[in-house]
Motif scaffolding. Sequence first.
Motif, short mmCIF file in Angstrom:
data_model
loop_
_atom_site.label_atom_id
_atom_site.label_comp_id
_atom_site.label_asym_id
_atom_site.label_seq_id
_atom_site.Cartn_x
_atom_site.Cartn_y
_atom_site.Cartn_z
N THR A 1 12.96 9.51 4.67
CA THR A 1 12.03 8.40 4.49
C THR A 1 12.30 7.27 5.49
N GLU A 2 13.54 7.18 5.93
CA GLU A 2 13.91 6.14 6.91
C GLU A 2 13.11 6.33 8.20
N ASP A 3 12.96 7.57 8.62
CA ASP A 3 12.27 7.87 9.88
C ASP A 3 10.77 8.09 9.71
N ALA A 4 10.28 7.99 8.48
CA ALA A 4 8.88 8.36 8.24
C ALA A 4 7.91 7.52 9.06
N GLY A 5 6.93 8.24 9.61
CA GLY A 5 5.93 7.59 10.46
C GLY A 5 5.12 6.54 9.72
N TYR A 6 4.87 6.77 8.43
CA TYR A 6 4.03 5.82 7.69
C TYR A 6 4.67 4.45 7.55
N LYS A 7 5.95 4.33 7.91
CA LYS A 7 6.60 3.02 7.89
C LYS A 7 6.46 2.31 9.23
N LYS A 8 6.16 3.12 10.25
CA LYS A 8 6.16 2.55 11.61
C LYS A 8 4.76 2.30 12.16
N ILE A 9 3.80 3.09 11.66
CA ILE A 9 2.44 2.96 12.20
C ILE A 9 1.91 1.54 11.94
N ARG A 10 1.30 0.97 12.97
CA ARG A 10 0.75 -0.38 12.82
C ARG A 10 -0.75 -0.33 13.03
N ARG A 11 -1.44 -1.03 12.18
CA ARG A 11 -2.90 -1.06 12.33
C ARG A 11 -3.32 -2.08 13.36
N MET B 1 0.82 -1.21 0.00
CA MET B 1 0.00 0.00 0.00
C MET B 1 0.86 1.27 0.00
N ILE B 2 2.01 1.18 0.66
CA ILE B 2 2.86 2.38 0.72
C ILE B 2 3.95 2.38 -0.36
N ASP C 1 -4.16 4.38 -0.83
CA ASP C 1 -3.02 4.01 -1.68
C ASP C 1 -2.79 5.12 -2.71
N TYR C 2 -1.85 4.88 -3.63
CA TYR C 2 -1.48 5.93 -4.59
C TYR C 2 -2.66 6.43 -5.43
N SER C 3 -3.51 5.50 -5.88
CA SER C 3 -4.63 5.91 -6.73
C SER C 3 -5.63 6.79 -5.95
N THR C 4 -5.81 6.52 -4.67
CA THR C 4 -6.70 7.35 -3.85
C THR C 4 -6.08 8.73 -3.62
N ILE C 5 -4.77 8.74 -3.40
CA ILE C 5 -4.06 10.01 -3.20
C ILE C 5 -4.20 10.88 -4.46
N LYS C 6 -4.15 10.23 -5.63
CA LYS C 6 -4.28 10.97 -6.89
C LYS C 6 -5.65 11.65 -7.01
N LYS C 7 -6.65 11.03 -6.39
CA LYS C 7 -8.00 11.62 -6.45
C LYS C 7 -8.15 12.77 -5.46
N ASN C 8 -7.49 12.65 -4.30
CA ASN C 8 -7.70 13.64 -3.23
C ASN C 8 -6.57 14.66 -3.11
N TYR C 9 -5.78 14.83 -4.16
CA TYR C 9 -4.54 15.59 -3.96
C TYR C 9 -4.76 17.06 -3.59
N ARG C 10 -5.89 17.63 -4.00
CA ARG C 10 -6.14 19.05 -3.69
C ARG C 10 -6.28 19.26 -2.18
N GLU C 11 -7.00 18.33 -1.55
CA GLU C 11 -7.16 18.41 -0.09
C GLU C 11 -5.82 18.17 0.60
N LEU C 12 -5.07 17.24 0.07
CA LEU C 12 -3.76 16.93 0.67
C LEU C 12 -2.81 18.13 0.55
N TYR D 1 -1.92 7.13 5.24
CA TYR D 1 -1.70 5.72 5.56
C TYR D 1 -2.75 5.23 6.56
N THR D 2 -3.00 6.06 7.58
CA THR D 2 -3.99 5.68 8.59
C THR D 2 -5.37 5.51 7.95
N LEU D 3 -5.65 6.32 6.95
CA LEU D 3 -6.95 6.23 6.25
C LEU D 3 -6.93 5.17 5.13
N LYS D 4 -5.85 4.41 5.08
CA LYS D 4 -5.67 3.32 4.09
C LYS D 4 -5.76 3.83 2.66
#
Lengths: 254, 89
Positions: free
Chosen positions: B79-89, A19-20, A62-73, A57-60
């Motif tokens: 990127t090494e320290d980025a939070g999105y690599k460490k956050i766990r669901r 996903m990332i 992925d790249y394609s979703t980011i492409k849709k919401n990029y203005r808000e981001l 990431y927390t909102l799950k």
Amino acid sequence: MLATKKYVDEVRDPIHSAMIAHYPLLHTILTIAMAYHTGTHNPKAAKPVEKVLNASYTLKEDYSTIKKNYRELAKAIAHHAKEQGLTTDEENTAKVMEQAFEKTFKIVDKLLPELQKLTEDRAKIAEKALKYSTDDPFVVLRNAGIDIEPELEEFRQFLAEISGKEIEPQKSTAPVVKEVNTSTALSQAKLEILSILNGLEFAGFTEEAKRKAVESSPRGLPSSLRRSSRLRTFSGSASTPSPSRSSGGASSNG
Amino acid sequence: MSLLPLAGMFLFGGKKKEKKKKIEYPPGITEELLEAISNIVFYHGTGLYKILARATPEQDVEHVKKILAHQEGIGPRVTEDAGYKKIRR
């Protein structure tokens, strides 16, 4: 210890790393844009981008979703940038980051297509191109038939614009066109008057007749033309013996 | 150490193996693809710097390394320290 933990995390949850897949690319390219926009050429420029990617990431997303919401981001990145003192004009930063997103997507699409379209081979090409041990990623990409240079050049132009490193082309061309017009108009007037003088000279007219012809020319005699040596003999020199005449001529010609 | 956790280990030991097998990849995602993606996410460096440098007005790799806080032998700290690599669901 940290590295080991991350590696283990990744092994335990491979879906998470899929996903990332595009996150580091988005993160680094947008960081470069933020650095050039704010003049902060150090890792501080990466923080607002990272915060927004963490939220994505927390909102799950992925790249394609980011492409849709990029203005808000882009707005969210600008908000964090203001909070961290990187910018004072949040609205302007949001606009710049919006543009940065659009240009970043073009680069990322070429390097690593969206997950739905991503094949093993394509991922391996990107892996090799971005690797720590790769000295010439352009050869790797070119061998795979990927030409990323136009997208990178577009981004380079964008960075030059936002950091004020290049003069806008529109402003520089406008006065040049005007100059060409005035100079052609002047040279036309000059030619016209010189041809009259030559004609009079051949016809054997007196100096007084030539002076009068210059003064009564339909276009008049613009001040810039008075510098011409030939014309000066008829307009400028005439002013020395009788200043009243020449001043009268100049005023009548405007 | 009481016998209770030891008994638990025996009881749930087999279950862990099942969990690993049960991982369902979304359609089109294979183990090899995930390995390549994982390498992109965790082990990027010189290649990325050189691509990014080409996209900057100066085209200077060292400048890109400075912005991304390069760590010798590791990669960009950013990127090494980025939070999105460490956050766990």
